[in-house]
Scaffold this motif. Structure first.
Motif, short mmCIF file in Angstrom:
data_model
loop_
_atom_site.label_atom_id
_atom_site.label_comp_id
_atom_site.label_asym_id
_atom_site.label_seq_id
_atom_site.Cartn_x
_atom_site.Cartn_y
_atom_site.Cartn_z
N ASP A 53 76.65 32.48 13.38
CA ASP A 53 77.11 31.36 13.24
C ASP A 53 76.89 30.58 12.21
O ASP A 53 77.42 29.38 11.65
N THR A 54 75.73 30.84 11.30
CA THR A 54 75.28 30.11 10.23
C THR A 54 75.16 31.04 8.84
O THR A 54 74.00 31.37 8.64
N PRO A 55 76.11 31.28 8.38
CA PRO A 55 75.98 32.11 7.17
C PRO A 55 75.46 31.75 5.98
O PRO A 55 75.64 30.37 5.74
N LEU A 56 74.83 32.45 5.25
CA LEU A 56 74.18 32.35 3.98
C LEU A 56 74.85 33.26 2.87
O LEU A 56 75.67 34.27 3.22
N ASP A 57 74.36 33.00 1.78
CA ASP A 57 75.06 33.96 0.77
C ASP A 57 74.69 35.27 0.85
O ASP A 57 73.24 35.51 0.82
N PRO A 58 75.49 36.23 1.07
CA PRO A 58 74.76 37.73 1.32
C PRO A 58 73.97 38.26 0.18
O PRO A 58 73.12 39.20 0.53
N ALA A 59 74.43 38.06 -1.02
CA ALA A 59 73.72 38.41 -2.10
C ALA A 59 72.40 37.76 -2.31
O ALA A 59 71.41 38.64 -2.91
N ARG A 60 72.00 37.03 -1.36
CA ARG A 60 70.56 36.39 -1.56
C ARG A 60 69.96 36.41 -0.10
O ARG A 60 68.90 35.52 0.09
N THR A 61 70.55 37.25 0.79
CA THR A 61 70.07 37.19 2.05
C THR A 61 69.47 38.48 2.59
O THR A 61 70.24 39.53 2.47
N ILE A 62 68.39 38.52 3.25
CA ILE A 62 68.04 39.79 3.84
C ILE A 62 67.73 39.38 5.46
O ILE A 62 67.28 38.39 5.63
N VAL A 63 67.89 40.47 6.40
CA VAL A 63 67.77 40.22 7.68
C VAL A 63 66.76 41.21 8.08
O VAL A 63 67.01 42.35 8.02
N ARG A 64 65.51 40.72 8.68
CA ARG A 64 64.68 41.50 9.33
C ARG A 64 65.05 41.87 10.70
O ARG A 64 65.04 40.97 11.55
N SER A 83 78.37 40.05 10.93
CA SER A 83 77.99 39.15 9.70
C SER A 83 78.33 39.90 8.38
O SER A 83 78.84 41.14 8.29
N ALA A 84 78.23 39.14 7.30
CA ALA A 84 78.51 39.86 6.02
C ALA A 84 77.31 40.33 5.47
O ALA A 84 77.24 41.03 4.10
N TYR A 85 76.14 40.44 6.09
CA TYR A 85 74.84 40.93 5.42
C TYR A 85 74.87 42.30 5.42
O TYR A 85 75.06 43.02 6.44
N ARG A 86 74.21 42.96 4.12
CA ARG A 86 74.37 44.14 4.10
C ARG A 86 72.78 44.58 3.46
O ARG A 86 72.63 45.77 3.08
N THR A 87 71.89 43.53 3.59
CA THR A 87 70.50 44.14 3.05
C THR A 87 69.64 43.80 4.31
O THR A 87 69.65 42.63 4.72
#
Length: 266
Positions: A53-64, A83-87
């Protein structure tokens, strides 16, 4: 092969504190939204929803995410897919096979157990791994130890060995290496010294746990004007001195030229 282009100042942020996401992104080069250690078991589902629900820029975000052998991993993966995260940072990574559970994602493999450190080379060879990071406290816990640092604040020998192993295996496999966090938040001088050592040794970034650590890490990873000036002069001197030559009392050959180019970002 994908590259790790974030950094050098990377900040952990608890996934169940979405009100901190934007602030963390403003201060850091990249943010690690942490679903693992920073979130209590009873809060993990709420943390996953906050991630969505709280997106950040995927190019600068890592999900542990949580480790692959835990009950939480599959649920984390489902949240990631929304989500849009890919890292993704994969904690307690211990084998080359584990990153395959995150096929389609760029993986930062966190080597923080005895098995993870000893298998760092194999982990670095995994196709979707873009970087290796090491973790001192979990490593010492896996060894049955009680502290990663001595009374003077410096790492114990086994922690230094682990740090070197991760760096060497990462670079040997053309992957980035990320240095571990510095837990003594008020000690910015110690953080700066450790960050400068990380940069000089070849780490591409350093993880951190507090926004106040960001400027110190960022500054440490930037070459000083004196370093830039010396590197330029070495490169200029090499143009008229093919092969080995003396520069300000120091022998300069190809390895030192490569260091000068690295200082200049070439």
């Amino acid at each position: 092969m994908a590259e790790f282009l974030m950094g050098p100042a990377i900040l952990f942020c608890p996934a169940d504190r979405p009100e901190r996401y934007a602030k963390a992104a403003q201060r850091a080069d990249a943010v690690i939204i942490d679903l693992e250690d920073a979130v209590a078991p009873e809060n993990k589902q709420a943390a996953r929803q906050a991630l969505i629900d709280t997106p950040l820029d995927p190019a600068r975000t890592i999900v542990r995410v949580n480790p692959v052998d835990t009950e939480h991993f599959a649920k984390d993966l489902q949240a990631l897919k929304q989500s849009a995260y890919r890292t993704v940072m994969l904690p307690k990574c211990e084998s080359e096979a584990q990153p395959a559970a995150l096929a389609g994602y760029q993986v930062l493999a966190l080597c923080e157990t005895a098995k993870g450190i000893t298998n760092a080379g194999a982990i670095a060879r995994a196709e979707n791994v873009v970087a290796l990071m090491w973790g001192a406290e979990d490593l010492l816990a896996s060894l049955g130890g009680t502290s990663s640092r001595g009374e003077d604040g410096s790492y114990r020998e086994v922690a230094r060995f682990a740090r070197s192993q991760v760096l060497l295996h990462a670079v040997a496999n053309s992957k980035a290496a990320i240095d571990s966090v510095y837990l003594d938040i008020p000690d910015l001088e110690g953080l700066g010294a450790e960050s400068r050592d990380a940069k000089a040794s070849g780490f591409k970034a350093k993880a951190s746990i507090h926004p106040n650590q960001m400027p110190v890490i960022r500054q440490a990873f930037m070459p000083t004007e004196a370093e830039l000036d010396r590197a330029r002069r070495i490169i200029e001197a090499a143009e008229s001195n093919p092969g080995v030559f003396a520069f300000e009392g120091q022998m300069v050959d190809e390895p030192l030229l490569r260091q000068a180019r690295a200082t200049l970002g070439k």
